[in-house]
Design a protein around this motif. Sequence first.
Motif, PDB file in Angstrom:
ATOM      1  N   THR A 114     -33.284   6.366  50.896  1.00  0.00           N
ATOM      2  CA  THR A 114     -31.872   5.708  50.623  1.00  0.00           C
ATOM      3  C   THR A 114     -31.174   6.925  50.155  1.00  0.00           C
ATOM      4  O   THR A 114     -31.179   7.161  49.355  1.00  0.00           O
ATOM      5  CB  THR A 114     -31.819   4.168  49.225  1.00  0.00           C
ATOM      6  OG1 THR A 114     -32.320   3.088  49.695  1.00  0.00           O
ATOM      7  CG2 THR A 114     -30.372   4.557  48.913  1.00  0.00           C
ATOM      8  N   LEU A 115     -29.981   6.834  50.922  1.00  0.00           N
ATOM      9  CA  LEU A 115     -28.873   7.877  50.862  1.00  0.00           C
ATOM     10  C   LEU A 115     -27.387   7.399  50.233  1.00  0.00           C
ATOM     11  O   LEU A 115     -26.963   8.682  50.225  1.00  0.00           O
ATOM     12  CB  LEU A 115     -29.098   8.808  52.133  1.00  0.00           C
ATOM     13  CG  LEU A 115     -29.865   9.120  52.301  1.00  0.00           C
ATOM     14  CD1 LEU A 115     -29.854  10.327  53.973  1.00  0.00           C
ATOM     15  CD2 LEU A 115     -31.132  11.137  51.792  1.00  0.00           C
ATOM     16  N   ALA A 116     -27.287   6.307  50.820  1.00  0.00           N
ATOM     17  CA  ALA A 116     -25.820   5.517  50.585  1.00  0.00           C
ATOM     18  C   ALA A 116     -26.302   4.845  50.936  1.00  0.00           C
ATOM     19  O   ALA A 116     -27.418   3.527  51.096  1.00  0.00           O
ATOM     20  CB  ALA A 116     -25.024   6.214  51.240  1.00  0.00           C
ATOM     21  N   GLY A 117     -24.910   3.314  50.966  1.00  0.00           N
ATOM     22  CA  GLY A 117     -25.037   1.464  50.927  1.00  0.00           C
ATOM     23  C   GLY A 117     -23.832   1.812  51.495  1.00  0.00           C
ATOM     24  O   GLY A 117     -22.456   2.276  51.249  1.00  0.00           O
ATOM     25  N   THR A 118     -23.853   0.724  52.205  1.00  0.00           N
ATOM     26  CA  THR A 118     -22.320  -0.002  52.960  1.00  0.00           C
ATOM     27  C   THR A 118     -22.160  -1.979  51.573  1.00  0.00           C
ATOM     28  O   THR A 118     -22.449  -2.418  51.917  1.00  0.00           O
ATOM     29  CB  THR A 118     -21.504   0.363  54.414  1.00  0.00           C
ATOM     30  OG1 THR A 118     -23.266  -1.020  54.880  1.00  0.00           O
ATOM     31  CG2 THR A 118     -22.059   1.336  54.792  1.00  0.00           C
ATOM     32  N   VAL A 119     -21.500  -1.198  51.066  1.00  0.00           N
ATOM     33  CA  VAL A 119     -20.853  -2.455  49.855  1.00  0.00           C
ATOM     34  C   VAL A 119     -19.734  -2.204  50.472  1.00  0.00           C
ATOM     35  O   VAL A 119     -18.377  -2.550  50.298  1.00  0.00           O
ATOM     36  CB  VAL A 119     -20.651  -1.718  48.329  1.00  0.00           C
ATOM     37  CG1 VAL A 119     -20.411  -2.859  47.671  1.00  0.00           C
ATOM     38  CG2 VAL A 119     -21.731  -1.070  47.548  1.00  0.00           C
ATOM     39  N   ASP A 120     -19.847  -3.797  50.925  1.00  0.00           N
ATOM     40  CA  ASP A 120     -18.401  -4.438  51.548  1.00  0.00           C
ATOM     41  C   ASP A 120     -17.481  -4.094  52.644  1.00  0.00           C
ATOM     42  O   ASP A 120     -16.403  -3.745  52.503  1.00  0.00           O
ATOM     43  CB  ASP A 120     -17.563  -5.362  50.430  1.00  0.00           C
ATOM     44  CG  ASP A 120     -18.097  -6.472  49.757  1.00  0.00           C
ATOM     45  OD1 ASP A 120     -18.993  -6.866  50.853  1.00  0.00           O
ATOM     46  OD2 ASP A 120     -17.721  -6.969  47.993  1.00  0.00           O
ATOM     47  N   GLY A 121     -18.403  -2.958  53.269  1.00  0.00           N
ATOM     48  CA  GLY A 121     -18.032  -2.439  53.919  1.00  0.00           C
ATOM     49  C   GLY A 121     -17.911  -0.830  53.984  1.00  0.00           C
ATOM     50  O   GLY A 121     -17.384  -0.199  55.152  1.00  0.00           O
ATOM     51  N   ASP A 122     -17.580  -0.515  52.632  1.00  0.00           N
ATOM     52  CA  ASP A 122     -17.567   0.526  52.085  1.00  0.00           C
ATOM     53  C   ASP A 122     -18.623   1.817  51.918  1.00  0.00           C
ATOM     54  O   ASP A 122     -20.063   1.434  51.029  1.00  0.00           O
ATOM     55  CB  ASP A 122     -16.707   0.299  50.678  1.00  0.00           C
ATOM     56  CG  ASP A 122     -15.264  -0.297  51.132  1.00  0.00           C
ATOM     57  OD1 ASP A 122     -14.311   0.178  51.556  1.00  0.00           O
ATOM     58  OD2 ASP A 122     -14.991  -0.784  49.703  1.00  0.00           O
ATOM     59  N   LEU A 123     -18.621   2.949  52.171  1.00  0.00           N
ATOM     60  CA  LEU A 123     -19.656   4.157  52.234  1.00  0.00           C
ATOM     61  C   LEU A 123     -19.246   4.530  50.543  1.00  0.00           C
ATOM     62  O   LEU A 123     -18.385   4.863  50.443  1.00  0.00           O
ATOM     63  CB  LEU A 123     -19.605   4.599  53.020  1.00  0.00           C
ATOM     64  CG  LEU A 123     -20.951   6.061  53.270  1.00  0.00           C
ATOM     65  CD1 LEU A 123     -22.209   4.912  53.814  1.00  0.00           C
ATOM     66  CD2 LEU A 123     -20.206   6.777  54.124  1.00  0.00           C
ATOM     67  N   GLN A 149     -31.681   6.829  59.011  1.00  0.00           N
ATOM     68  CA  GLN A 149     -32.261   6.010  60.146  1.00  0.00           C
ATOM     69  C   GLN A 149     -30.828   5.566  61.137  1.00  0.00           C
ATOM     70  O   GLN A 149     -30.657   4.853  62.033  1.00  0.00           O
ATOM     71  CB  GLN A 149     -33.180   5.480  60.596  1.00  0.00           C
ATOM     72  CG  GLN A 149     -34.514   6.897  60.095  1.00  0.00           C
ATOM     73  CD  GLN A 149     -34.531   7.055  61.497  1.00  0.00           C
ATOM     74  OE1 GLN A 149     -34.619   6.703  63.274  1.00  0.00           O
ATOM     75  NE2 GLN A 149     -34.922   8.822  61.116  1.00  0.00           N
ATOM     76  N   SER A 150     -30.201   5.153  60.025  1.00  0.00           N
ATOM     77  CA  SER A 150     -28.212   4.561  60.311  1.00  0.00           C
ATOM     78  C   SER A 150     -27.427   5.360  60.894  1.00  0.00           C
ATOM     79  O   SER A 150     -26.750   6.893  60.854  1.00  0.00           O
ATOM     80  CB  SER A 150     -28.155   4.075  58.805  1.00  0.00           C
ATOM     81  OG  SER A 150     -28.880   4.385  57.771  1.00  0.00           O
ATOM     82  N   GLU A 151     -26.879   4.270  61.881  1.00  0.00           N
ATOM     83  CA  GLU A 151     -25.156   5.178  62.236  1.00  0.00           C
ATOM     84  C   GLU A 151     -24.472   5.916  61.268  1.00  0.00           C
ATOM     85  O   GLU A 151     -23.842   6.712  61.577  1.00  0.00           O
ATOM     86  CB  GLU A 151     -24.876   4.100  62.530  1.00  0.00           C
ATOM     87  CG  GLU A 151     -25.611   2.526  64.177  1.00  0.00           C
ATOM     88  CD  GLU A 151     -24.604   2.250  64.931  1.00  0.00           C
ATOM     89  OE1 GLU A 151     -23.275   1.927  64.040  1.00  0.00           O
ATOM     90  OE2 GLU A 151     -24.956   1.324  65.001  1.00  0.00           O
TER      91      GLU A 151
END
Length: 643
Positions: A40-49, A68-70
Amino acid sequence: MSQQSHVSVTLPDGSVLDFDHPPTVEEVAYEIGPGLGDDTLAGTVDGDLVPPEHTITSDATLEIVTDQSEEYLDLLRHTAAHVFAQALQRLYPDAKLAIGPYTDEGFYYDVANVDVDEDDLGEIEDEMAAIVEADYDVERIERDREAAVEAYDDNRFKREILAEEAAGEDPVTFYRQDDWEDLCKGPHVESTGDIGAFKLLNIASAYWRGDEDNEQLTRIYGTAFESEAALEAFEERREEAEKRDHRKIGREMDLFSIDATAGPGLPLYHPNGKTILNELEAYVDALNDDSGYDHVETPHLFKTDLWKKSGHYENYRDDMFLFELDDDEFGLKPMNCPGHATIFDDSSWSYRDLPVRYSEHGKVYRKEQRGELSGLSRTWAFTIDDGHLFVRPDQIESEVETTIDMIFEVIETFGLEVTVDLATRPEKSVGSDEIWEQAEEQLRSVLDRGGYDYGVEPGDGAFYGPKIDFSFEDALGRSWDGPTVQLDFNMPERFDLTYTGEDNEAHRPVMIHRALYGSYERFFMMLIEHFAGNFPLWLAPEQVRILPITDEVLGYAYQTRNEIDDFRVTVDDSSETLGRRIRDAHDDRVPYMIIVGEDEAESETISVRDRQERQEGGVDPEAFFEHLRTERGEKRIDPDFLA
């Protein structure tokens, strides 16, 4: 900020993980699986990086971001912006950093107190390469607010960010690589060495916070990719985009100009450009006529009493051109809808009369920042192919469906690809929660029933209602804002619009705003670049050019022109060689050339050449003229007589 003790996290596959405390993004990832947690490098929470350390304080949707994520490219470019800033300050220690976000095509950094030009970019790139080669870990660190403020005692830009965007945050996050660090919320990749390829692109100027009253900063643009191959492909696309630049082609084809003396952001259309605009307008008029629209016209300005009534004065005042005349305040119109609502209000209507549909090629004015003005893509004055429908509530979905059908007819005519998005309630809006929920649900229902593949843009709706936005994709894969359908329960309320229902009582209509192109300026710009100036026959300002080989056949050349005088035809009877005149016609992007010499005059035939350099002799003129009329009538995209 209050936190829920119980938090439900919805994953992309629809499954839900429940926590008895607010979890971090990384914690959720490890709950899914240890391998995912490690990656895991990050996450999008409700669309926010957000970074892995971000705490999810209430029920939310979450998508984990790995390499591997966009979204990984966004992280990479964000880190590249930091690498640039570190390199800049190594070479120019007195440089003051403002902001350095990633963008759709790369990144930029706004800086002050530094004198750099295009010739300096190579040296900065060399220093960036050394930082990437060193493979520094990118570390997230936290400082208490007092220490953060002290770290920027000589940088007012960062202090303003701390006071405004980061207000209330304590501790405050920084990101460090080697001995350099920057105030930043993240997220980033793990190491500077993860940047596979990068390039600094150009230098521009920008006002701090986009406000012309603020200090002017130097903005350096760059880009970054995972590989050299991806960077090379980007540079090829960029080179092609420069060739297609509508400002360059606009000069070459004498389509439009923007004169500094006349004023910024105020395009002047030359005869060739106006010819194309006339064709675009006629096409929309035909679509509107077929769909039962009445044509109206409203003035360029109104008293601000109207804008206060519509809500624009409260919600749009900063973007309006306002002035006083005697004791009254006036404003150039930023939108056409209040004028159309006023026209509707001037008559009495029965439920049998609805829907009422108005259309107008309405010129509007919006006070964009001077630094953001660019050719036809962003102007002060532009024209909208506007339409406003006043409908009964039971007619909403059918009228929206019909409007979407009209939009897709436009899309297919120009051979364009589009993306579709539902834009929901913005923070600054008018109307009740109930009205907004109802409006959003009706638009969503139309999209779902039509089987459209669409995204959701939270908070991107108009201040008066939600909308469906269509973005055109051009030949280079770039996206441009285009048509829109907007549902409005609020303006009819503000204007007290009514119709008499079947029960003889007064009822409130619903207003639908729609545009099939968006603005003519942006659509024209997009078409210029999409077609690289090689417009379809029906749009081309010059459709046919006749080239007589010798003076002896001038009479036959003009006779041929007269036989197709319902087209835009010229005869090039200059003294230049035939080869030069053919090249000129190609350079002018004329769809067809007719070449006539003594053989053609004697046999009463013509030679036809198109801009793809295909040519055929001994052509029956009437057969070619009939083809021209068919190609124009069907609005075919490419000249295909010789295909």
